[in-house]
Design an enzyme around this catalytic site. Structure first.
Site, PDB file in Angstrom:
ATOM      1  N   ASP A   1      -6.434   1.083   1.019  1.00  0.00           N
ATOM      2  CA  ASP A   1      -6.495   1.140   2.476  1.00  0.00           C
ATOM      3  C   ASP A   1      -7.895   0.731   2.918  1.00  0.00           C
ATOM      4  O   ASP A   1      -8.701   0.254   2.113  1.00  0.00           O
ATOM      5  CB  ASP A   1      -6.115   2.536   2.974  1.00  0.00           C
TER       6      ASP A   1
ATOM      7  N   LYS B   1       0.824  -1.206   0.000  1.00  0.00           N
ATOM      8  CA  LYS B   1       0.000   0.000   0.000  1.00  0.00           C
ATOM      9  C   LYS B   1       0.862   1.261   0.000  1.00  0.00           C
ATOM     10  O   LYS B   1       0.634   2.178  -0.794  1.00  0.00           O
ATOM     11  CB  LYS B   1      -0.919   0.007   1.218  1.00  0.00           C
TER      12      LYS B   1
END
Length: 214
Positions: A139, A121
């Site tokens: 997320d 991420k």
């Protein structure tokens, strides 16, 4: 509404309502962005923005950060989540930037995820925001919103699966902005516990909203 139509509707809405969507983290260069994103894991951007000014003033470059200790860094970031681990990762990340990348943040995914404390991420955020690459960081907001709206299949049960599906359907030229569209929409409108459906500009394209009305 087909999935294709849903994507077209959402892109059209956000291009008008949020044409310049961007991260809410404060930073002045790619190194500061990397530090801020690492600190933001399981922590609010607002909290991160409170601690980074003093941190960046004291340690403005990878070399200055690499030459300090995690105990020193801890004092600057102790109000964020998991400060011990993050202090350790920040120092080790800076050391690796100095030793392997001449003090520069790499623009390559594999090189980024090889840095201490940098996962998929975080790497995708850096590549998207700093290097304008068509990367989708997933997320909790992106994961939740994309499922609620119906942008991804219920079978996409992992962040990676969601990432791949969003990349497949969002045109490459909007992927970077789409990441922020979904985050900001999830943060302020499509909230986890009490989504503001009546105020939502994309409710007519939302799969969950349509299901609630039946």
């Amino acid at each position: 509404m087909t999935k294709k139509d849903r994507y077209l509707f959402i892109i059209s809405h956000f291009e008008q309502s949020m044409p310049e969507a961007a991260t809410e983290l404060n930073y002045r260069n790619t190194f500061e962005l990397l530090c801020a994103v690492m600190l933001s894991a399981q922590c609010t951007d607002k909290r991160v923005n409170l601690v980074t000014p003093a941190l960046f003033e004291a340690f403005p470059t990878p070399s200055t950060l690499a030459n300090t200790s995690k105990d020193v860094i801890y004092q600057y970031i102790k109000s964020v989540s998991y400060p011990n681990n993050k202090a350790e990762h920040l120092v080790q990340m800076a050391k690796q930037l100095v030793e392997k990348h001449e003090g520069n943040v790499p623009s390559d995914f594999d090189a980024l995820v090889a840095l201490p404390g940098v996962g998929r991420k975080t790497a995708n955020v850096i590549l998207s925001v700093a290097f304008k690459q068509a990367k989708m960081a997933v997320d909790t907001h992106v994961f939740r919103v994309s499922h609620r709206i119906g942008l991804v299949s219920p079978k996409s049960t992992t962040p990676y699966a969601v990432e791949q599906e969003l990349i497949k359907y969002f045109p490459s030229h909007v992927v970077a902005r789409a990441h922020h569209w979904l985050i900001l929409h999830g943060r302020y409108v499509c909230k986890s516990q009490r989504p503001l459906c009546e105020e939502c500009g994309i409710k007519n394209a939302c799969k969950e909203f349509a299901a609630r009305r039946k």
